[in-house]
Design an enzyme around this catalytic site. Structure first.
Site, short mmCIF file in Angstrom:
data_model
loop_
_atom_site.label_atom_id
_atom_site.label_comp_id
_atom_site.label_asym_id
_atom_site.label_seq_id
_atom_site.Cartn_x
_atom_site.Cartn_y
_atom_site.Cartn_z
N HIS A 222 2.87 14.36 -0.34
CA HIS A 222 2.30 15.59 -0.89
C HIS A 222 3.37 16.66 -0.91
O HIS A 222 4.39 16.57 -0.21
CB HIS A 222 1.13 16.07 -0.03
CG HIS A 222 -0.07 15.18 -0.06
ND1 HIS A 222 -0.91 15.07 -1.15
CD2 HIS A 222 -0.58 14.34 0.88
CE1 HIS A 222 -1.88 14.22 -0.89
NE2 HIS A 222 -1.70 13.76 0.34
N ARG B 75 2.27 8.30 -7.09
CA ARG B 75 1.71 9.53 -7.68
C ARG B 75 1.93 9.73 -9.18
O ARG B 75 1.53 10.76 -9.72
CB ARG B 75 2.27 10.76 -6.94
CG ARG B 75 2.10 10.77 -5.44
CD ARG B 75 0.66 10.72 -5.03
NE ARG B 75 0.48 11.05 -3.61
CZ ARG B 75 -0.62 10.82 -2.92
NH1 ARG B 75 -1.66 10.23 -3.51
NH2 ARG B 75 -0.71 11.15 -1.65
N ASP C 12 -8.55 2.78 -3.87
CA ASP C 12 -8.03 3.43 -2.67
C ASP C 12 -8.09 4.95 -2.78
O ASP C 12 -7.78 5.54 -3.81
CB ASP C 12 -6.59 3.01 -2.41
CG ASP C 12 -6.12 3.50 -1.05
OD1 ASP C 12 -6.76 3.14 -0.06
OD2 ASP C 12 -5.15 4.27 -1.01
N HIS D 206 0.84 -1.21 0.00
CA HIS D 206 0.00 0.00 0.00
C HIS D 206 0.87 1.26 0.00
O HIS D 206 1.19 1.81 1.05
CB HIS D 206 -0.91 0.01 1.23
CG HIS D 206 -1.98 1.05 1.17
ND1 HIS D 206 -3.23 0.84 1.70
CD2 HIS D 206 -2.02 2.30 0.66
CE1 HIS D 206 -3.98 1.91 1.52
NE2 HIS D 206 -3.24 2.82 0.89
N HIS E 106 1.73 5.05 -2.44
CA HIS E 106 1.29 5.97 -3.49
C HIS E 106 2.54 6.62 -4.09
O HIS E 106 3.24 7.37 -3.40
CB HIS E 106 0.39 7.06 -2.90
CG HIS E 106 -0.84 6.52 -2.24
ND1 HIS E 106 -2.07 6.47 -2.88
CD2 HIS E 106 -1.05 6.00 -1.01
CE1 HIS E 106 -2.97 5.95 -2.06
NE2 HIS E 106 -2.38 5.65 -0.91
N ASP F 289 1.05 2.95 3.83
CA ASP F 289 0.18 3.92 3.16
C ASP F 289 0.99 5.19 2.85
O ASP F 289 0.52 6.31 3.05
CB ASP F 289 -1.04 4.24 3.99
CG ASP F 289 -2.11 5.04 3.22
OD1 ASP F 289 -1.95 5.21 2.00
OD2 ASP F 289 -3.07 5.49 3.86
N ASN G 23 -5.67 9.63 6.27
CA ASN G 23 -6.99 9.03 6.21
C ASN G 23 -6.87 7.51 6.09
O ASN G 23 -6.29 7.04 5.11
CB ASN G 23 -7.75 9.59 5.00
CG ASN G 23 -9.19 9.13 4.95
OD1 ASN G 23 -9.77 8.80 5.96
ND2 ASN G 23 -9.76 9.10 3.76
#
Length: 420
Positions: A305, A62, A149, A58, A60, A301, A274
């Site tokens: 950002h 991007r 997700d 899991h 990201h 997770d 989240n």
């Protein structure tokens, strides 16, 4: 090319054993007392531990679509720095990997830029909008599983169709379990932190009610189901009982949920994710679930950002934090060294169990196997500093925390993919 790693303790057969490791052309060809006479390179690992490379199902990265937050290259290098050799990338991208054509854009970037094994998820629904089923059959053999997700799938008929299709394809649905109407625009757990800071709350109901719904469906359909980033005590109880009833269900949680509670938070974006970090009773339920086998694996997770998205207060900041580069060290510090979790259990949670659930070969360090390992120095004490991370995302809830032990090298095949 033959490289001999000497003087280390190798995690083999469930425990650490003193041994040398010989790797020839990317394959382990000897473990034990190894002569260095015919070695092209000798690497001294005295005092260090060698673990199988970790897997995180899991993350990201991007790209495509949001490369200012992270790229396949920076994300995979960050993963390698954390000891990971396999990751599954989530599909909240632009375009979303919902068709062969869209998925291929991501696969091309992976082939070109990834330094470790990166396997993407396909979406459950087209554009992750929860309305129309994605082209699951066309992309099944190129993805780790299916997920929307970042969004829960509210449409009951759609998720049931997805489960039936995934069962036929022998793939796992990895569910972001969240009932949007129960989130009500919240930003933090419905507890003292949110109340004291005047922050709109997120109730645990928004998580566990969708898990409860999906458990009923998987019992009916018999599909493979994986619950992402669980955070609430009620979710732990539901999954525990579902397993007892024979449901084919697994779940993950993250280091931040296991180590932190909402009394430790500040009204800063680096703590916002989240689902949110919840109360101490939730954290303790997660720990108990880890110890009794209800929770199957640890996943970060990792959700980077840019600075302008994370430097405000909770209401001003995007949800998502980074974790790949410090996850193992934090778990080792707060669980293994404190005697809460045996080292062999942590290795299973972070290396073996994720691979086995999602259909990958268990990466034991053994003669004849591809070199797939990471080197850990238990004597290094260091401070987590987001600005020094390889990831483009610099915002971690563990900012300023002290860790004992650090990944110093990661090897995959015939390449050293990270060296400190």
């Amino acid at each position: 090319m033959r490289t001999v790693y000497t003087g280390c303790q190798v995690f083999k057969d469930g425990c650490l054993q003193y041994a040398d490791i010989s790797v020839q052309n990317g394959i382990v060809d000897a473990i034990g007392e190894v002569s260095v006479k015919k070695a092209d390179t000798v690497v001294s690992l005295s005092g260090k531990y060698v673990f199988p490379g970790f897997a995180d199902v899991h993350v990201h990265f991007r790209e495509p679509g949001f490369s200012y937050k992270e790229t396949i290259e920076t994300g995979s290098k960050a993963a390698a720095a954390g000891g990971y050799t396999l990751v599954g990338t989530m599909p909240n991208l632009n375009p979303a990997p919902d068709t062969e054509e869209n998925l291929q854009l991501q696969l091309d970037l992976i082939h070109k830029n990834a330094v470790i094994d990166v396997v993407p998820y396909g979406t459950i629904s087209m554009e992750r909008k929860g309305k129309i089923l994605s082209d699951m059959e066309a992309i099944a053999d190129k993805v780790i599983g299916f997920s929307d997700d970042g969004s829960g799938v509210d449409d009951e008929e759609l998720i049931k169709r997805a489960m039936k299709t995934a069962k036929k394809l022998n793939k796992v649905i990895a569910a972001h379990s969240e009932v949007i109407e129960l989130v009500r625009g919240g930003h933090a757990h419905d507890g003292e932190f949110a109340k004291n800071n005047g922050i709109a709350p997120i109730s645990s109901d928004s998580e566990w009610k969708m898990v409860e719904r999906d458990i009923a469906f998987i019992k009916e359909i018999g599909s493979k189901h994986h619950v992402c980033h669980i955070s609430a005590k009620e979710t732990v109880d539901l999954i525990r009982e579902a397993k007892k009833a024979g449901a084919d269900i697994t779940c993950e949680t993250g280091p931040h949920y296991l180590i932190m509670n909402d009394s430790m938070l500040k009204n800063e974006g680096r703590y916002k994710m989240n689902p949110p970090i919840r109360a101490e009773e939730d954290r303790q339920a997660l720990v108990n679930g880890l110890l009794d086998g209800t929770i199957d694996m640890i996943a970060t997770d990792h959700a980077p950002h840019a600075a302008h998205e994370k430097t405000g207060t909770f209401p001003e900041s995007a949800m998502g934090v980074t974790g790949l580069e410090c996850a193992f060290s934090m778990m080792y510090t707060h669980f293994v060294l404190k005697g809460i979790l045996p080292l062999e259990k942590l290795i299973d949670l972070m290396a073996y169990a994720p691979r086995e659930r999602f259909g990958f070969e268990r990466n034991e360090i053994a003669v004849g196997k591809k070199a797939d390992f990471t080197v850990f120095d238990p004597e290094i004490e260091w401070t987590v500093e987001g600005e020094k991370q390889i990831s483009l995302g610099k915002y971690t809830p563990f900012e300023g925390w002290t860790a004992h032990g650090r990944i110093v090298r990661t090897v995959l095949g015939d390449k050293t993919v990270f060296e400190m």
